[in-house]
Motif scaffolding. Structure first.
Motif, PDB file in Angstrom:
ATOM      1  N   ALA A 130      38.643  62.900  42.957  1.00 22.54           N
ATOM      2  CA  ALA A 130      40.058  62.540  42.853  1.00 22.54           C
ATOM      3  C   ALA A 130      40.612  62.939  41.503  1.00 22.54           C
ATOM      4  CB  ALA A 130      40.240  61.042  43.075  1.00 22.54           C
ATOM      5  N   ALA A 131      39.835  62.785  40.484  1.00 25.35           N
ATOM      6  CA  ALA A 131      40.290  63.171  39.152  1.00 25.35           C
ATOM      7  C   ALA A 131      40.557  64.665  39.094  1.00 25.35           C
ATOM      8  CB  ALA A 131      39.238  62.777  38.113  1.00 25.35           C
ATOM      9  N   SER A 175      57.698  63.149  49.022  1.00 24.15           N
ATOM     10  CA  SER A 175      58.809  62.321  48.620  1.00 24.15           C
ATOM     11  C   SER A 175      60.141  62.975  49.006  1.00 24.15           C
ATOM     12  CB  SER A 175      58.755  62.080  47.119  1.00 24.15           C
ATOM     13  OG  SER A 175      59.859  61.321  46.724  1.00 24.15           O
ATOM     14  N   ALA A 196      60.529  62.713  52.657  1.00 16.17           N
ATOM     15  CA  ALA A 196      60.962  61.367  53.018  1.00 16.17           C
ATOM     16  C   ALA A 196      62.437  61.179  52.711  1.00 16.17           C
ATOM     17  CB  ALA A 196      60.131  60.340  52.264  1.00 16.17           C
ATOM     18  N   ASP A 205      47.846  67.309  56.399  1.00 18.45           N
ATOM     19  CA  ASP A 205      48.505  66.125  55.861  1.00 18.45           C
ATOM     20  C   ASP A 205      47.492  64.990  55.780  1.00 18.45           C
ATOM     21  OD1 ASP A 205      49.855  63.829  55.444  1.00 18.45           O
ATOM     22  OD2 ASP A 205      51.469  64.269  56.860  1.00 18.45           O
ATOM     23  N   LEU A 233      39.922  57.699  46.828  1.00 19.75           N
ATOM     24  CA  LEU A 233      40.306  57.105  45.550  1.00 19.75           C
ATOM     25  C   LEU A 233      41.373  57.941  44.883  1.00 19.75           C
ATOM     26  CD1 LEU A 233      36.691  56.448  44.311  1.00 19.75           C
ATOM     27  CD2 LEU A 233      38.253  54.812  45.370  1.00 19.75           C
ATOM     28  N   MET A 234      42.126  57.307  44.015  1.00 12.48           N
ATOM     29  CA  MET A 234      43.177  58.035  43.310  1.00 12.48           C
ATOM     30  C   MET A 234      42.826  58.088  41.828  1.00 12.48           C
ATOM     31  SD  MET A 234      46.653  56.550  44.948  1.00 12.48           S
ATOM     32  CE  MET A 234      47.692  57.805  44.217  1.00 12.48           C
ATOM     33  N   SER A 235      43.280  59.138  41.255  1.00 12.01           N
ATOM     34  CA  SER A 235      43.109  59.251  39.819  1.00 12.01           C
ATOM     35  C   SER A 235      44.250  58.516  39.127  1.00 12.01           C
ATOM     36  CB  SER A 235      43.138  60.726  39.418  1.00 12.01           C
ATOM     37  OG  SER A 235      44.447  61.213  39.646  1.00 12.01           O
ATOM     38  N   THR A 282      46.213  59.875  37.102  1.00 13.06           N
ATOM     39  CA  THR A 282      47.352  60.782  37.170  1.00 13.06           C
ATOM     40  C   THR A 282      48.104  60.594  38.478  1.00 13.06           C
ATOM     41  OG1 THR A 282      45.960  62.354  36.019  1.00 13.06           O
ATOM     42  CG2 THR A 282      48.036  63.181  36.902  1.00 13.06           C
ATOM     43  N   GLN A 283      47.324  60.492  39.519  1.00 13.80           N
ATOM     44  CA  GLN A 283      47.955  60.282  40.824  1.00 13.80           C
ATOM     45  C   GLN A 283      48.733  58.978  40.841  1.00 13.80           C
ATOM     46  OE1 GLN A 283      44.395  60.832  43.257  1.00 13.80           O
ATOM     47  NE2 GLN A 283      45.673  62.115  44.585  1.00 13.80           N
ATOM     48  N   ALA A 304      51.937  59.326  39.082  1.00 15.46           N
ATOM     49  CA  ALA A 304      52.884  60.252  39.698  1.00 15.46           C
ATOM     50  C   ALA A 304      53.509  59.696  40.975  1.00 15.46           C
ATOM     51  CB  ALA A 304      52.185  61.575  40.006  1.00 15.46           C
ATOM     52  N   ASN A 305      52.842  58.756  41.590  1.00 15.71           N
ATOM     53  CA  ASN A 305      53.254  58.420  42.946  1.00 15.71           C
ATOM     54  C   ASN A 305      53.605  56.958  43.174  1.00 15.71           C
ATOM     55  OD1 ASN A 305      52.722  61.086  44.145  1.00 15.71           O
ATOM     56  ND2 ASN A 305      50.699  60.634  43.336  1.00 15.71           N
ATOM     57  N   SER A 336      56.816  56.760  45.289  1.00 15.64           N
ATOM     58  CA  SER A 336      57.108  57.620  46.430  1.00 15.64           C
ATOM     59  C   SER A 336      56.133  57.377  47.571  1.00 15.64           C
ATOM     60  CB  SER A 336      57.097  59.080  45.987  1.00 15.64           C
ATOM     61  OG  SER A 336      55.827  59.406  45.462  1.00 15.64           O
ATOM     62  N   SER A 337      55.498  58.395  48.016  1.00 18.11           N
ATOM     63  CA  SER A 337      54.782  58.312  49.277  1.00 18.11           C
ATOM     64  C   SER A 337      53.374  57.747  49.162  1.00 18.11           C
ATOM     65  CB  SER A 337      54.704  59.698  49.899  1.00 18.11           C
ATOM     66  OG  SER A 337      55.989  60.211  50.014  1.00 18.11           O
ATOM     67  N   TYR A 338      52.872  57.700  47.962  1.00 20.31           N
ATOM     68  CA  TYR A 338      51.505  57.228  47.802  1.00 20.31           C
ATOM     69  C   TYR A 338      51.492  55.876  47.096  1.00 20.31           C
ATOM     70  CZ  TYR A 338      49.986  61.914  48.997  1.00 20.31           C
ATOM     71  OH  TYR A 338      49.760  63.080  49.640  1.00 20.31           O
ATOM     72  N   ASN A 342      40.693  50.367  44.035  1.00 21.45           N
ATOM     73  CA  ASN A 342      40.676  51.608  43.298  1.00 21.45           C
ATOM     74  C   ASN A 342      40.705  52.825  44.208  1.00 21.45           C
ATOM     75  OD1 ASN A 342      40.655  53.227  41.025  1.00 21.45           O
ATOM     76  ND2 ASN A 342      38.419  53.497  41.131  1.00 21.45           N
ATOM     77  N   ARG A 343      41.569  52.778  45.185  1.00 19.63           N
ATOM     78  CA  ARG A 343      41.676  53.942  46.072  1.00 19.63           C
ATOM     79  C   ARG A 343      43.056  53.961  46.745  1.00 19.63           C
ATOM     80  NH1 ARG A 343      37.374  54.653  48.748  1.00 19.63           N
ATOM     81  NH2 ARG A 343      36.177  53.241  47.452  1.00 19.63           N
ATOM     82  N   VAL A 394      50.085  55.655  53.276  1.00 21.38           N
ATOM     83  CA  VAL A 394      51.327  55.774  52.532  1.00 21.38           C
ATOM     84  C   VAL A 394      52.529  55.352  53.382  1.00 21.38           C
ATOM     85  CG1 VAL A 394      50.507  57.572  51.021  1.00 21.38           C
ATOM     86  CG2 VAL A 394      51.461  58.176  53.237  1.00 21.38           C
ATOM     87  N   VAL A 448      56.262  56.109  54.301  1.00 18.90           N
ATOM     88  CA  VAL A 448      57.118  57.284  54.256  1.00 18.90           C
ATOM     89  C   VAL A 448      58.594  56.882  54.196  1.00 18.90           C
ATOM     90  CG1 VAL A 448      57.812  59.377  55.483  1.00 18.90           C
ATOM     91  CG2 VAL A 448      55.424  58.637  55.498  1.00 18.90           C
TER      92      VAL A 448
END
Lengths: 698, 363
Positions: free
Chosen positions: A15-16, A30, A33, B23, B35-37, B39-40, B43-44, B47-49, B56-57, B61, B63
């Motif tokens: 993920a990183a 986004s 959407a 998708d 899992l998401m970082s 940064t993710q 960033a999100n 919005s959609s995430y 920790n994941r 999402v 919409v």
């Protein structure tokens, strides 16, 4: 456990690594959407060309002849997603007389305001030629020397301009205030007339009624809403004002002995109402309404101010008219078990006419105002039971009793209410209706419903009044209060054998049998039959067809007295039959990604047949009337010329009739004897319209 | 809802994300997202995430609506019903915290979300609304997407329950006892939710929605004399409240005449010379939906007038047409406006002149 930890670690690493890519993906979604949630707006402008005559079919848009039309419509919606504020504008037919504009500002869930303007024309579907002057004003002058049809064309048209302001405000989740105010101005003229007097004889003369009306309504309420209880407390006020209150009709030659005709006077009504609902349980709910309305008409009658007119000492200068209406209604619905629904209603409605019974006309014949009051009690119980095989059976009974009241009696000299009554009256009416209905989902592809209602109406003895009892041969039973047995059968079937094809059939049969007892005249029976079938077929997802056909037949049988000039007594029996057949077709085709086609056809044929039998003299039958309306429209839409859609429309309309309403027996246009006013209605009217418009969506 | 996951699924998903071909929501179906970082997460967040701090994941999402991820995980705009267009409507105004999410209307639908192993058919959501106007259909639904048993055993009352949970203002006070409710008409029989152009709310579209069941009224409105409903100048709801009312025939007002007086207020009176049926019920002489005779009269004079008036002289005349202009009232009761050519104040007159004829609606 170790495995899970390992998984998390590995996933975190991947993920990183994906950080930047994931961000881009997220941003893209986004935006997608955002497209989904953005309300759709469109603006359309174009021009149309019309050729031909559509006096009948243009009654409500005033587009009666050839000409160019500006086509301007829009539906604009903007929502601030952060605040939930909507700004809306809906514009319809802006370039035409039947235009409307609606503007809205709505903070969703908080408060909102709407301003709505509508213009509604109504134009007489015929042409009037008249030499009378002052038509449509408060002073009419009858031209007693004009030849038939010699006058200029006179416009007969009204227009309603209604502006409405609506406000609402929510206070937390449970309270809502509503306020509506509308101002409607009706202006123009409508066909009117008078019975001539003096030198004019006693036959009709042509006039136009001036319509300069203002109607104002105010409707305000406060609402409480919770899961269990809902309450509404409100006030509704309505005010009518008429710029004119009299029309003075004079003559170019000779003398008018009674030159004034009254117009509707200002009136108003005020209603207080409270309604509520309470969910006793999840399956039982009660609702009620209580209202009190007071209608008043007490403007001064301006005839009283005109010198030289004969006004009786006992006549009012103001009617002091007042009608109080009280309503109490309670509804209860319950589902005591999952298969049974029960509905019960009780209703009390009292119309109390408190207008004083004025003695308006005195002398050799007395005429009094004649207030009528009535109280209606209604009770209804209906139960629906769900049978195992997807069938529901509903049974119900409704009983209505009406207590009706008019002033009765005569003075010592024989004048009075009874002597003035020209139509029989009943002081009590009672009607009981039984209902039985079966509804069944016959299969997965068909559903049906069959219902039957039977009702019996009767009442007290007829109060004829002295004026009518002078001859028992005149006695009649007015159809709306006569004894009546009504049978009503309704069938509906919906079939969809395959997903792409559906049929809907419905039929209705209503038979009224009126009983006149020992009274010789009145309606014998009436019958309505309806047969209707609708079909839809999707040849593909891009090609859809619809078609429907309806036939409705209404018949009335009436027996009345016939004694021409008081001699030669005879019995007259009449049968009037109205039949209307309508057929409609529609097709829509998404021909390609950029081209869409469509067409509709609607044809209606209305026939009215008259069959009179007069014994023993015989009678000349009225000709039957047949009217045919044809409307065809086709369009093509093209996407790809710029950001919007280009659309072309073609409309063909035809009105074909042999209606003799405005014709003498030889087919020539009807004209008034005194003033020569002539009215002409075209038997065949045809028009073509071509329009092109460009619509941008955003 | 947290769903069990496996390393394998996570791995596959991440690989698919890398190649950008699928998708994420669609591909993961019932499984938990990777899992998401940090940064993710940054960033999100709006919005959609979304990021599940506890776990920790990524979560499924949203919409359009808050909490719609359970559905938009599979359903997308290209579905036969454009589900996501709900976002264009008032039901999609997120700033209004009252707006529902998918499962508020369609039910939690757990069986629909988690397909049983070994079955190639997915159960329908808990509450499925008719995809077409059902007319007399009370508990049918055709589910075209799932191509399976097409019956959703869902009575209209159950379908209406989610709507009535929020919509309980005065316009719906009498819904439970209304004709529509008792004929098992669902809200979605008339209303379309996943569009911001619900045609029953528009002047051009509403009559056709009503006519899909009320064929009698369609036939009458096609007769020559009618209120301007086919012309789009009026709609059925100008007079009726389809959600029920305290009036007869679901009228907006308490009585028939009160409805008519909304526009024809000059007929309200009371009048000095009152014509009794006018005050009693406008429908005694008029059919508001349409007739073959001008001014919505149920029949033409003299037939109409002779339903009540039986008398000597010209009042009992036989219907007929004169051959020329005439001064004889015995032959003038049919042509043109019939009796009301002379009795022009047929709705009531306000003359207080001391003349006998005023009592006959002349003045």
């Amino acid at each position: 456990m170790n495995r899970i930890k390992h998984t998390l670690t590995m996933a975190s690493c991947f993920a990183a690594l994906l950080g930047a890519v994931g961000g881009a993906e997220a941003q893209e979604m986004s935006e997608t959407a955002a497209e989904f949630i953005k309300p759709e707006s469109w603006f359309s402008i174009g021009v149309g060309l019309q050729d031909g005559n559509r006096e009948q079919l243009g009654t409500f848009d005033n587009e009666r002849g050839s000409g160019v039309r500006l086509l301007l419509d829009a539906d604009l919606k903007v929502r601030d997603d952060k605040t939930g504020i909507w700004k809306t504008a809906q514009i319809k037919n802006l370039g035409q007389d039947n235009r409307s504009v609606k503007l809205g500002y709505n903070h969703q869930g908080q408060w909102g305001v709407t301003l709505d303007y509508v213009s509604m024309p109504r134009v007489a579907p015929f042409t009037v030629y008249s030499s009378n002057s002052g038509l449509g004003t408060a002073t009419h002058i009858i031209n007693t020397t004009a030849a038939a049809g010699s006058g200029p064309e006179v416009e007969v048209k009204t227009n309603r301009d209604r502006t409405k302001l609506s406000l609402y405000k929510n206070v937390k989740d449970h309270l809502r205030f509503n306020f509506n105010f509308s101002n409607q101005i009706k202006s123009g003229t409508r066909v009117w007339g008078q019975r001539g007097y003096g030198d004019g004889g006693s036959y009709p003369e042509f006039l136009l009624e001036p319509n300069n009306h203002t109607i104002r309504d105010m409707d305000t309420s406060v609402n409480y809403m919770s899961d269990k209880l809902q309450l509404t407390l409100g006030y509704f006020g309505s005010w009518f004002s008429n710029e004119d209150n009299l029309v003075n009709v004079t003559r170019e030659t000779g003398t008018a002995t009674s030159p004034y005709i009254s117009l509707p006077l200002d009136n108003e009504a005020h209603k207080l109402h409270m309604s509520g609902g309470y969910n006793f349980t999840d399956t039982t709910r009660g609702a009620f309404k209580v209202s009190y309305n007071r209608a008043l008409q007490n403007e001064r009658m301006h005839l009283s101010d005109i010198t030289g007119l004969s006004i009786s000492d006992t006549a009012p200068t103001s009617l002091e008219g007042r009608i109080d209406t009280t309503l109490v209604q309670v509804d209860v619905t319950s589902r005591p078990n999952p298969k049974l629904n029960v509905l019960a209603k009780l209703r009390y409605l009292n119309d109390e006419d408190r207008t004083p019974p004025w003695e308006v006309v005195t002398g050799s014949t007395t005429i009094r105002s004649n207030p009528i009051s009535k109280t209606t009690y209604t009770g209804k119980v209906e139960a629906t039971y769900r049978l195992p095989d997807r069938t529901r059976v509903t049974a119900g009974i409704k009983h209505e009793f009406q207590d009706r009241e008019v002033p009765i009696g005569n003075d010592s000299d024989g004048d009075g209410f009874d002597n003035e009554r020209v139509v029989p009256f009943r002081t009590e009416l009672s009607e009981t209706t039984y209902k039985l209905q079966l509804r069944r989902a016959l299969t997965q592809i068909a559903n049906g419903s069959l219902s039957y209602k039977h009702s019996e109406r009767d009442g007290s003895n007829y109060t004829d009044g002295d004026r009518l009892t002078e001859s028992s041969t005149l006695q009649i039973t007015p159809y709306y209060i006569s004894d009546r047995t009504r049978d009503k059968l309704r069938l509906a079937v919906d079939v969809r054998p395959i997903d792409v094809f559906g049929l809907q059939f419905s039929s209705e049969y209503v038979n009224d049998k009126h009983s006149k007892g020992d009274r010789p005249h009145g309606r014998d029976k009436a019958r309505t039959q309806l047969y209707s079938i609708d079909a839809d077929y999707a040849y593909s997802s891009d090609l859809l067809f619809t078609a429907w056909y309806s036939r409705q037949i209404d018949e009335i049988w009436l027996g009345t007295y016939y004694a021409f000039n008081g001699t030669n007594p005879a019995e007259k029996y009449s049968e009037v039959e109205d039949t209307s057949d309508s057929i409609g077709f529609g097709v829509r085709n998404q021909y390609s990604d950029s081209i869409k086609l469509g067409a509709n056809l609607l044809m209606t044929v209305t026939e009215v047949k008259y069959n009179d039998v007069v014994e023993p003299t015989g009678v000349t039958q009225l000709p039957e009337i047949e009217s045919e309306t044809t409307k065809f429209n086709a369009f093509v839409e093209y996407v790809g010329l710029g950001p919007g859609t280009l659309r072309a429309d073609y409309v063909y309309e035809r009105w074909d009739t042999n209606d003799w309403t405005w014709q003498f027996s030889d087919g020539s246009p009807y004209s008034y004897l005194t003033d020569g006013t002539t009215i002409v209605a075209d038997d065949v009217q045809e028009s073509n319209f071509i329009g092109v418009r460009y619509t941008t969506e955003f | 809802m947290k769903i069990k996951h496996s390393l394998l699924v996570n791995m596959i998903t991440i690989v698919l994300l890398l190649v950008g071909s699928v998708d994420i929501a669609f591909s993961m179906e019932n499984e938990k997202l990777p899992l998401m970082s940090d940064t993710q997460k940054d960033a999100n967040t709006s919005s959609s995430y979304e990021y599940d701090e506890d776990d920790n994941r990524q979560k499924r999402v949203d919409v359009v609506l808050k909490g719609d991820a359970a559905c938009t995980f599979c359903h997308e705009e290209e579905d036969s019903v454009s589900l996501l267009k709900i976002g264009k409507t008032k039901h999609g105004t997120l700033a209004d915290d009252r707006v529902p999410t998918c499962t508020d209307c369609h039910g939690a639908s757990e069986q629909h979300l988690v397909k049983k192993s070994g079955s190639d058919k997915r159960p329908l959501p808990d509450i499925v609304f008719p995809s077409r106007n059902p007319g007399i259909i009370d508990d049918f639904n055709i589910d075209e997407d799932h191509g399976q048993v097409k019956i959703a055993k869902m009575p209209a009352a159950a379908m209406n329950k989610p709507c009535l949970k929020c919509h309980k203002d005065n316009r719906l006070m009498f819904w439970a006892s209304s004709a529509h409710a008792n004929q098992d008409v669902a809200c979605t029989s008339c209303h379309e939710l996943h569009t911001d152009n619900d045609r029953v709310l528009h002047t051009g579209g509403q009559p056709n929605v009503c006519f899909s069941c009320h064929k009698n009224q369609r036939a009458l409105f096609n007769r020559p004399s009618h209120h301007p409903v086919p012309e789009g100048q009026m709609v059925c709801s100008d007079c009726h409240n389809p959600h029920g009312s305290a009036g007869p025939k679901s009228l907006k007002k308490d009585t028939v005449n009160e409805v008519c007086y909304q526009c024809h207020t000059e007929k309200r009176g009371p009048f000095v010379h009152m014509h009794p049926p006018v005050q009693e019920d406008c429908r005694i002489c008029h059919n508001p939906h349409g007739t073959a005779v001008a001014d919505l009269l149920i029949s033409r004079p003299p037939y109409l007038c002779q339903e009540c008036h039986s008398s000597t002289y010209h009042r009992s005349q036989v219907a007929g047409l004169p051959g020329s202009p005439s001064s004889n009232p015995n032959v003038l009761g049919t042509i043109a406006r019939g009796c009301v050519k002379c009795h022009t104040q047929i709705h009531g007159g306000n003359s207080n002149q001391n003349i006998r004829r005023d009592g006959r609606y002349f003045r």
